[in-house]
Design a protein around this motif. Structure first.
Motif, PDB file in Angstrom:
ATOM      1  N   GLY A 171     -14.335  16.171  -6.583  1.00  0.00           N
ATOM      2  CA  GLY A 171     -14.084  15.222  -7.962  1.00  0.00           C
ATOM      3  C   GLY A 171     -12.556  14.876  -7.596  1.00  0.00           C
ATOM      4  N   GLY A 172     -12.090  14.417  -6.661  1.00  0.00           N
ATOM      5  CA  GLY A 172     -10.607  14.340  -6.454  1.00  0.00           C
ATOM      6  C   GLY A 172     -10.291  12.902  -6.800  1.00  0.00           C
ATOM      7  N   GLY A 173      -9.073  12.682  -6.889  1.00  0.00           N
ATOM      8  CA  GLY A 173      -8.572  11.331  -7.189  1.00  0.00           C
ATOM      9  C   GLY A 173      -7.689  11.315  -8.395  1.00  0.00           C
ATOM     10  N   ALA A 174      -6.826  10.032  -8.330  1.00  0.00           N
ATOM     11  CA  ALA A 174      -5.926  10.004  -9.465  1.00  0.00           C
ATOM     12  C   ALA A 174      -6.331   9.847 -10.910  1.00  0.00           C
ATOM     13  CB  ALA A 174      -5.057   8.873  -9.182  1.00  0.00           C
ATOM     14  N   LEU A 175      -7.200   9.097 -11.166  1.00  0.00           N
ATOM     15  CA  LEU A 175      -8.035   8.826 -12.337  1.00  0.00           C
ATOM     16  C   LEU A 175      -8.510  10.080 -13.270  1.00  0.00           C
ATOM     17  CD1 LEU A 175      -8.913   6.470 -14.342  1.00  0.00           C
ATOM     18  CD2 LEU A 175     -10.961   6.492 -13.495  1.00  0.00           C
ATOM     19  N   LEU A 176      -9.254  10.800 -12.523  1.00  0.00           N
ATOM     20  CA  LEU A 176      -9.848  12.051 -13.215  1.00  0.00           C
ATOM     21  C   LEU A 176      -8.682  12.926 -13.262  1.00  0.00           C
ATOM     22  CD1 LEU A 176     -12.453  10.693 -12.978  1.00  0.00           C
ATOM     23  CD2 LEU A 176     -13.474  12.744 -12.200  1.00  0.00           C
ATOM     24  N   ASP A 177      -7.767  13.097 -12.578  1.00  0.00           N
ATOM     25  CA  ASP A 177      -6.701  14.215 -12.449  1.00  0.00           C
ATOM     26  C   ASP A 177      -5.549  13.770 -13.194  1.00  0.00           C
ATOM     27  OD1 ASP A 177      -6.570  16.828 -11.241  1.00  0.00           O
ATOM     28  OD2 ASP A 177      -4.732  16.075 -11.111  1.00  0.00           O
ATOM     29  N   VAL A 178      -5.012  12.761 -13.464  1.00  0.00           N
ATOM     30  CA  VAL A 178      -3.830  12.329 -14.110  1.00  0.00           C
ATOM     31  C   VAL A 178      -4.177  11.175 -14.983  1.00  0.00           C
ATOM     32  CG1 VAL A 178      -2.178  13.498 -12.976  1.00  0.00           C
ATOM     33  CG2 VAL A 178      -2.696  11.315 -12.028  1.00  0.00           C
ATOM     34  N   GLY A 179      -4.878  10.100 -14.285  1.00  0.00           N
ATOM     35  CA  GLY A 179      -5.307   8.723 -15.293  1.00  0.00           C
ATOM     36  C   GLY A 179      -5.830   9.009 -16.715  1.00  0.00           C
ATOM     37  N   ILE A 180      -6.552  10.207 -16.759  1.00  0.00           N
ATOM     38  CA  ILE A 180      -7.286  10.668 -17.905  1.00  0.00           C
ATOM     39  C   ILE A 180      -6.062  10.792 -18.887  1.00  0.00           C
ATOM     40  CG2 ILE A 180      -7.063  12.903 -17.590  1.00  0.00           C
ATOM     41  CD1 ILE A 180      -9.832  13.331 -19.113  1.00  0.00           C
ATOM     42  N   TYR A 181      -4.929  11.092 -18.862  1.00  0.00           N
ATOM     43  CA  TYR A 181      -3.851  11.303 -20.001  1.00  0.00           C
ATOM     44  C   TYR A 181      -3.392  10.050 -20.457  1.00  0.00           C
ATOM     45  CZ  TYR A 181      -3.564  16.348 -18.408  1.00  0.00           C
ATOM     46  OH  TYR A 181      -3.916  17.541 -18.355  1.00  0.00           O
ATOM     47  N   PRO A 182      -3.093   8.999 -19.848  1.00  0.00           N
ATOM     48  CA  PRO A 182      -2.765   7.758 -20.352  1.00  0.00           C
ATOM     49  C   PRO A 182      -3.812   7.039 -21.080  1.00  0.00           C
ATOM     50  CG  PRO A 182      -1.749   7.948 -18.219  1.00  0.00           C
ATOM     51  CD  PRO A 182      -2.595   9.081 -18.190  1.00  0.00           C
ATOM     52  N   ILE A 183      -4.878   7.068 -20.543  1.00  0.00           N
ATOM     53  CA  ILE A 183      -6.205   6.620 -21.506  1.00  0.00           C
ATOM     54  C   ILE A 183      -6.443   7.283 -22.599  1.00  0.00           C
ATOM     55  CG2 ILE A 183      -8.663   6.453 -21.151  1.00  0.00           C
ATOM     56  CD1 ILE A 183      -8.466   5.953 -17.902  1.00  0.00           C
ATOM     57  N   PHE A 184      -6.446   8.691 -22.327  1.00  0.00           N
ATOM     58  CA  PHE A 184      -6.486   9.724 -23.613  1.00  0.00           C
ATOM     59  C   PHE A 184      -5.603   8.986 -24.944  1.00  0.00           C
ATOM     60  CE2 PHE A 184      -4.002  12.756 -25.674  1.00  0.00           C
ATOM     61  CZ  PHE A 184      -4.666  13.250 -26.930  1.00  0.00           C
ATOM     62  N   LEU A 185      -4.366   8.723 -24.602  1.00  0.00           N
ATOM     63  CA  LEU A 185      -3.231   8.420 -25.305  1.00  0.00           C
ATOM     64  C   LEU A 185      -3.497   7.140 -26.182  1.00  0.00           C
ATOM     65  CD1 LEU A 185      -0.373   9.283 -26.565  1.00  0.00           C
ATOM     66  CD2 LEU A 185       0.548   7.553 -24.838  1.00  0.00           C
ATOM     67  N   ALA A 186      -3.878   6.124 -25.205  1.00  0.00           N
ATOM     68  CA  ALA A 186      -4.349   4.629 -25.638  1.00  0.00           C
ATOM     69  C   ALA A 186      -5.527   4.925 -26.741  1.00  0.00           C
ATOM     70  CB  ALA A 186      -4.696   3.776 -24.604  1.00  0.00           C
ATOM     71  N   GLN A 187      -6.658   5.761 -26.204  1.00  0.00           N
ATOM     72  CA  GLN A 187      -7.852   5.758 -26.886  1.00  0.00           C
ATOM     73  C   GLN A 187      -7.661   6.667 -28.379  1.00  0.00           C
ATOM     74  OE1 GLN A 187     -10.788   4.915 -23.426  1.00  0.00           O
ATOM     75  NE2 GLN A 187     -11.302   6.584 -24.552  1.00  0.00           N
ATOM     76  N   GLN A 188      -6.694   7.496 -28.306  1.00  0.00           N
ATOM     77  CA  GLN A 188      -6.394   8.506 -29.317  1.00  0.00           C
ATOM     78  C   GLN A 188      -6.009   7.580 -30.660  1.00  0.00           C
ATOM     79  OE1 GLN A 188      -6.301  11.819 -30.087  1.00  0.00           O
ATOM     80  NE2 GLN A 188      -5.608  11.253 -32.058  1.00  0.00           N
ATOM     81  N   PHE A 189      -5.422   6.540 -30.307  1.00  0.00           N
ATOM     82  CA  PHE A 189      -5.084   5.544 -31.340  1.00  0.00           C
ATOM     83  C   PHE A 189      -6.142   4.215 -31.561  1.00  0.00           C
ATOM     84  CE2 PHE A 189      -1.038   7.505 -30.061  1.00  0.00           C
ATOM     85  CZ  PHE A 189      -0.646   7.965 -31.397  1.00  0.00           C
ATOM     86  N   PHE A 190      -6.641   3.813 -30.436  1.00  0.00           N
ATOM     87  CA  PHE A 190      -7.459   2.503 -30.515  1.00  0.00           C
ATOM     88  C   PHE A 190      -8.879   2.708 -30.528  1.00  0.00           C
ATOM     89  CE2 PHE A 190      -3.376   0.598 -28.720  1.00  0.00           C
ATOM     90  CZ  PHE A 190      -2.630   0.422 -30.043  1.00  0.00           C
ATOM     91  N   GLY A 191      -9.371   3.972 -29.863  1.00  0.00           N
ATOM     92  CA  GLY A 191     -10.744   4.071 -29.648  1.00  0.00           C
ATOM     93  C   GLY A 191     -11.033   3.669 -28.248  1.00  0.00           C
ATOM     94  N   LYS A 192     -12.163   3.594 -27.885  1.00  0.00           N
ATOM     95  CA  LYS A 192     -12.884   3.060 -26.904  1.00  0.00           C
ATOM     96  C   LYS A 192     -12.609   1.526 -26.670  1.00  0.00           C
ATOM     97  CE  LYS A 192     -17.120   3.201 -23.881  1.00  0.00           C
ATOM     98  NZ  LYS A 192     -17.495   1.801 -23.720  1.00  0.00           N
TER      99      LYS A 192
END
Length: 348
Positions: A171-192
């Motif tokens: 399950g390697g790759g940048a998205l699942l390992d570290v990209g999830i954090y910036p996406i989380f930050l955006a969705q924390q405030f704005f949702g999906k």
């Protein structure tokens, strides 16, 4: 529930950081650890003063000595081991990404509801005091209407090219390992997001190694995000509003500094004084939820995790990255919940 007894599955880097910070948690006892290697389990137990070390993951899962298990193994094992924990009646804190995809997560949450056990994705950044303060400032209108999020999580792991980060089977790759954090930050405030644009680089091992994402919402907000496992960045984050902005310190996902800048230039900076990297705060959240009899955290809910995975599923489908056992992408012309996509796919 009396004192919450914890077990850890896995003895890698993330498990070590977690165990180190566990000593700073106000509640809970770290009681057991399991590894596939007796030497690794024994060494980990000795290093972190853990009473029980077990060689088999399932020995810990089925043990009566623990109440909640922290799953800290490669991404590809999250679904299988979390499912086993739930079936055994154990509460679970599973390292991010919770599973490889939204379908797996949905199955686990349905099972957790049926078994009446607490389950949470280990999104430790959510409980960092700096982020808690940023959420409070936004809710209080300190920067007016929040309009955009900028965030990155990039580091160069090319010296670990044989490791799990570049391994499709794990399950390697940048998205699942570290990209999830910036996406989380955006969705924390704005949702999906309602719209996703992305440019990605796929490496020689067929996992994504670098991507830039632009997320959009019909209400007018935007998020500009970046993730990489082949390049360095200061990894800052900025929340921009109509009346000012909030800037996180370097390595925003674990920062101890936060600055509020108002229109006109007035600044208010805060430094947070806590030991370690902040994993203790997610431990305390789990313990709190267990004491209150909750099955999920209101601060990082099952829906939050499902929305994160849904976004990452869409990005991966666009760039053609999928993991063993997943259906192959249906192509650019398929309709994914009527969302609008633009994508680029580059070979590295």
């Amino acid at each position: 529930m009396n004192e919450v007894r914890w077990g850890i599955i896995g003895t890698g880097t993330i498990a070590q950081a977690f165990a180190e910070d566990f000593t700073h948690a106000k509640t809970g006892t770290l009681r057991a650890v399991a590894s596939r290697s007796k030497e690794a389990a024994d060494a980990f137990a000795e290093r972190y003063d853990i009473e029980l070390s077990m060689v088999d993951y399932y020995s810990l899962i089925n043990s009566h000595e623990v109440d909640v298990i922290y799953v800290a193994v490669p991404h590809s094992l999250h679904f299988e081991l979390t499912k086993a924990c739930i079936k055994a009646g154990k509460h679970v804190l599973c390292e991010k990404p919770f599973t490889l995809n939204e379908t797996q997560a949905q199955e686990l949450f349905e099972l957790a509801a049926k078994q009446e056990v607490f389950v949470m994705e280990a999104m430790w950044t959510r409980f960092n005091p700096a982020l808690e303060q940023a959420i409070e400032w936004v809710e209080e209108g300190e920067i007016g209407l929040l309009q955009s999020v900028q965030a990155s999580f990039c580091f160069n792991a090319t010296n670990q090219s044989e490791g799990r980060l570049f391994n499709k089977e794990l399950g390697g790759g940048a998205l699942l390992d570290v990209g999830i954090y910036p996406i989380f930050l955006a969705q924390q405030f704005f949702g999906k997001p309602d719209f996703i644009q992305n440019q990605a680089v796929v490496g020689d091992t067929d996992v994504d190694v670098f991507e830039q994402l632009l997320l959009g919402w019909e209400s007018g907000q935007l998020a500009s995000l970046e993730a990489s496992i082949i390049s360095q960045q200061p990894n800052r984050a900025i929340l921009s509003g109509s009346d000012g902005y909030i800037e996180f310190g370097q390595e925003w996902y674990q920062t101890k500094t936060l600055t509020l800048v108002k229109n006109g230039g007035a600044e208010h900076a805060i430094e947070f004084d806590f030991p370690g990297l902040g994993y203790q705060f997610e431990v305390e959240e789990v313990n709190r939820c267990l004491q209150e009899g909750l099955l999920q955290s209101p601060n990082h809910s099952w829906e939050d995790t499902l929305n994160l995975l849904a976004t990452m599923d869409e990005v991966r489908q666009d760039i053609g990255v999928y993991y063993p056992g997943e259906p192959e992408p249906c192509g650019h012309d398929c309709d994914i919940e009527h969302h609008h996509h633009e994508h680029g796919h580059h070979k590295h």
